[in-house]
Design a protein around this motif. Structure first.
Motif, PDB file in Angstrom:
ATOM      1  N   GLY A  38      10.850  -8.215  21.431  1.00 25.41           N
ATOM      2  CA  GLY A  38       9.785  -7.764  20.545  1.00 25.41           C
ATOM      3  C   GLY A  38       8.334  -8.062  20.643  1.00 25.41           C
ATOM      4  N   LEU A  39       7.494  -8.395  19.463  1.00 20.31           N
ATOM      5  CA  LEU A  39       6.309  -8.643  19.518  1.00 20.31           C
ATOM      6  C   LEU A  39       5.738  -9.900  19.819  1.00 20.31           C
ATOM      7  N   ALA A  40       6.468 -10.664  20.325  1.00 19.70           N
ATOM      8  CA  ALA A  40       6.040 -11.967  20.881  1.00 19.70           C
ATOM      9  C   ALA A  40       4.847 -11.795  21.955  1.00 19.70           C
ATOM     10  N   TYR A  41       3.526 -12.592  21.404  1.00 20.79           N
ATOM     11  CA  TYR A  41       2.291 -12.283  22.078  1.00 20.79           C
ATOM     12  C   TYR A  41       2.606 -12.299  23.593  1.00 20.79           C
ATOM     13  N   ASP A  42       3.393 -13.051  24.358  1.00 18.24           N
ATOM     14  CA  ASP A  42       3.470 -13.142  26.001  1.00 18.24           C
ATOM     15  C   ASP A  42       4.236 -11.993  26.223  1.00 18.24           C
ATOM     16  N   ASN A  43       4.804 -11.098  25.441  1.00 19.01           N
ATOM     17  CA  ASN A  43       5.558 -10.009  25.690  1.00 19.01           C
ATOM     18  C   ASN A  43       4.602  -8.637  25.653  1.00 19.01           C
ATOM     19  N   LEU A  44       3.324  -8.765  25.326  1.00 18.19           N
ATOM     20  CA  LEU A  44       2.764  -7.738  25.051  1.00 18.19           C
ATOM     21  C   LEU A  44       1.775  -7.559  26.265  1.00 18.19           C
ATOM     22  N   ARG A  45       1.670  -6.012  26.447  1.00 19.38           N
ATOM     23  CA  ARG A  45       0.456  -5.783  27.559  1.00 19.38           C
ATOM     24  C   ARG A  45      -0.192  -4.586  27.443  1.00 19.38           C
ATOM     25  N   LEU A  46      -1.436  -4.286  27.538  1.00 15.41           N
ATOM     26  CA  LEU A  46      -2.238  -2.846  27.406  1.00 15.41           C
ATOM     27  C   LEU A  46      -1.613  -1.788  27.942  1.00 15.41           C
ATOM     28  N   ILE A  47      -1.755  -0.753  27.209  1.00 13.25           N
ATOM     29  CA  ILE A  47      -1.586   0.496  28.051  1.00 13.25           C
ATOM     30  C   ILE A  47      -2.954   1.018  28.717  1.00 13.25           C
ATOM     31  N   ARG A  48      -3.996   0.979  28.026  1.00  8.41           N
ATOM     32  CA  ARG A  48      -5.032   1.719  28.568  1.00  8.41           C
ATOM     33  C   ARG A  48      -6.435   0.310  28.493  1.00  8.41           C
ATOM     34  N   ALA A  49      -7.197   0.368  29.364  1.00  5.54           N
ATOM     35  CA  ALA A  49      -8.136  -0.506  29.443  1.00  5.54           C
ATOM     36  C   ALA A  49      -9.503  -0.104  30.002  1.00  5.54           C
ATOM     37  N   PHE A  50     -10.548  -0.609  29.626  1.00  2.00           N
ATOM     38  CA  PHE A  50     -12.036  -0.268  30.176  1.00  2.00           C
ATOM     39  C   PHE A  50     -12.347  -1.177  31.273  1.00  2.00           C
ATOM     40  N   GLU A  51     -12.033  -2.498  31.241  1.00  2.00           N
ATOM     41  CA  GLU A  51     -12.675  -3.531  32.300  1.00  2.00           C
ATOM     42  C   GLU A  51     -11.385  -3.885  33.087  1.00  2.00           C
ATOM     43  N   HIS A  52     -11.126  -5.274  32.684  1.00  3.69           N
ATOM     44  CA  HIS A  52      -9.798  -5.838  33.530  1.00  3.69           C
ATOM     45  C   HIS A  52      -8.488  -6.052  32.516  1.00  3.69           C
ATOM     46  N   GLY A  53      -8.628  -5.167  31.562  1.00  6.78           N
ATOM     47  CA  GLY A  53      -7.584  -5.357  30.547  1.00  6.78           C
ATOM     48  C   GLY A  53      -5.964  -5.156  30.941  1.00  6.78           C
ATOM     49  N   LEU A  54      -5.784  -4.520  31.826  1.00  2.00           N
ATOM     50  CA  LEU A  54      -4.633  -4.510  32.348  1.00  2.00           C
ATOM     51  C   LEU A  54      -3.965  -5.734  33.103  1.00  2.00           C
ATOM     52  N   ASP A  55      -4.897  -6.333  33.141  1.00  2.00           N
ATOM     53  CA  ASP A  55      -4.149  -8.020  33.691  1.00  2.00           C
ATOM     54  C   ASP A  55      -4.194  -8.633  32.482  1.00  2.00           C
ATOM     55  N   PRO A  56      -2.963  -8.989  32.098  1.00  2.00           N
ATOM     56  CA  PRO A  56      -2.586  -9.620  30.642  1.00  2.00           C
ATOM     57  C   PRO A  56      -3.329 -11.068  30.489  1.00  2.00           C
ATOM     58  N   LYS A  57      -3.871 -11.579  31.612  1.00  2.00           N
ATOM     59  CA  LYS A  57      -4.373 -12.793  31.555  1.00  2.00           C
ATOM     60  C   LYS A  57      -6.104 -12.447  31.152  1.00  2.00           C
ATOM     61  N   SER A  58      -6.563 -11.191  31.171  1.00  2.00           N
ATOM     62  CA  SER A  58      -8.012 -11.228  31.060  1.00  2.00           C
ATOM     63  C   SER A  58      -8.511 -11.433  29.490  1.00  2.00           C
TER      64      SER A  58
END
Length: 480
Positions: free
Chosen positions: A176-196
């Motif tokens: 479910g929606l646990a924070y460390d289980n979330l990833r971005l679909i789209r990003a502008f800068e480095h957002g596809l890296d979940p640690k960014s």
């Protein structure tokens, strides 16, 4: 408070119907709150392969870690060279409103990247933002206009429908929606890296709104209890239970908000912030933006940018608590932001504002005319003050974020949504503090040491806020 024209009866969903694609993606429910009814669509149909390709190559750093099109200012050229007008393909899916929301998200990402790319390249050189592109080509303008129309959004990036609340996916659906289980679909800068920092900034908002189901349920139950007749001890018990649900939800929302400091660094924010600016009241767009291929006269358009002010949780609390905002130009901006929310959210907030006035919610909660307040009434007053305090806490945190992430990092005078950066948040924060002080004065205290401590903190923070706003206004040469 003046009378409000009665809105249509409102139905809050108890079943979010995640498999129903004929309903808008955003509808208020007791299970999902203000999140979309289902997990967002991640990939587009094959007809939009070129859109997928451009978006995967767009970020400054792509998912592979390699530089993307925005790293060297090549995105605009790629759009013009590769993309065709897919409005007919958008139209072919007009009955699938969930997919339409994904199309709106993706075209709004491309539109913002296209328009603001020149500003980002100047930012990288340490220069002022300068001018953005002021014409959106038809290959972007026509599809985003149609998908926005079908979804009930503006044809420009919005907080819920695009940048934040429809822009996450789950690594493991079972978690479910646990924070460390979330990833971005789209990003502008480095957002596809979940640690960014970009991922942290967006996903913190998703984490906050994940607690809004109990908030919605508490509001509905509290209003239902007060509307019940005749007055009785069971009515008061039900009302207090609703308030307790609201308070519990807000405590979780604020705890999630506090997590921003750990996952998104202040000095990183301005590097992806460029792409979430709007058109309205921004120096980058002095004459608006022409959406090519939309109408014959090609008149420039102007829309506000992505902003957390478009979230529905705290405005819901303003309406539920009956907090009166000052009659200022800043409050006029606050009202304008209402149109940048999903239509179902707007209708719910309007319904709550009407219902709390119709049933005398505030008077019932405080019962200031009661000669001898019962323990149940005292508990209502305590819960009411604690809920107000959570709204204050939320807005205080927001001010602290603005101070550290924006005011100390940039001299640009306006926020992404087009509001004045120094005075905007204090306008609402002071309204909440003053409301708490007025309410506490009306009931004359007697709520115990915890509530006394809350009021002492409010007085201290109000003095601190006055000094901070005066300092930043003086430094930037702006009036309060």
């Amino acid at each position: 408070m003046g009378s409000i024209s009665a809105p249509a009866p409102f139905t809050v969903l108890t079943d979010a119907q995640p498999d129903n694609t004929s309903l808008p993606a955003f509808m208020v429910s007791t299970t999902r709150g203000f999140l979309p009814r289902m997990e967002p669509v991640v990939e587009l149909p094959p007809a939009f392969a070129k859109v997928e390709s451009l978006l995967s190559r767009m970020p400054v750093k792509t998912l592979s870690g390699e530089p993307g099109l925005l790293a060297d200012g090549k995105f605009g050229d790629a759009v013009l060279a590769e993309l065709e007008d897919l409005t007919d393909a958008v139209e072919a899916h007009k009955d699938d409103l969930v997919l339409q929301n994904a199309l709106y998200r993706d075209y709004s990402f491309m539109a913002s990247a296209y328009l603001l790319e020149p500003c980002h390249m100047r930012f990288l050189k340490g220069e002022e933002y300068g001018l953005a592109r002021d014409r959106l080509p038809a290959v972007l303008a026509r599809p985003i206009a149609r998908s926005a129309e079908l979804c009930g959004f503006k044809p420009f990036m919005e907080y819920a429908g695009s940048y934040a609340l429809f822009n996450y996916k789950l690594v493991d659906p079972a978690r479910g929606l646990a924070y460390d289980n979330l990833r971005l679909i789209r990003a502008f800068e480095h957002g596809l890296d979940p640690k960014s920092s970009e991922a942290g900034f967006v996903l913190t908002h998703v984490a906050m709104v994940s607690h809004s189901g109990a908030l919605v349920e508490g509001v509905v139950n509290a209003l239902s209890a007060v509307s019940a007749a005749p007055s009785s001890s069971s009515q008061r018990t039900a009302f207090n239970a609703g308030l307790q649900s609201i308070l519990g939800s807000l405590l979780k929302v604020n705890a999630a908000m506090e997590g921003m400091w750990d996952v998104s660094k202040p000095r990183s924010y301005t590097s992806f912030r460029t792409f979430i600016f709007g058109i309205t009241s921004q120096s980058m767009f002095p004459h608006g933006v022409v959406y090519e291929g939309i109408d014959d006269d090609a008149s420039p358009q102007s829309f506000r940018g992505e902003s957390g002010a478009n979230d529905s949780m705290i405005p819901l609390m303003d309406n539920f608590l009956g907090i009166a905002m000052p009659n200022t130009p800043l409050t006029a901006i606050l009202k304008d932001f209402r149109s940048y929310r999903p239509g179902n959210h707007r209708e719910f907030l309007e319904w709550v504002a009407h219902e709390q006035e119709r049933c005398g919610l505030r008077a019932y909660a405080l019962s200031v005319d009661a000669k001898d307040a019962t323990p149940e009434v005292l508990e209502s007053r305590r819960l009411w003050l604690k809920i107000q305090n959570q709204v204050r806490d939320f807005r205080w945190r927001h001010w602290c974020f603005a101070r550290e992430y924006i005011l100390k990092q940039t001299s640009h005078p306006t926020a992404t949504g087009g509001s004045p950066i120094v005075t905007w948040l204090p306008n609402q924060l002071l309204a909440v503090m003053d409301d708490m002080i007025q309410m506490h004065g009306l009931i004359g205290g007697g709520l115990g040491s915890e509530c006394d401590d809350i009021m002492e903190q409010v007085q201290r923070q109000r003095d601190t806020l006055d000094k901070e706003v005066a300092k930043y206004c003086a430094e930037r040469g702006v009036s309060r």
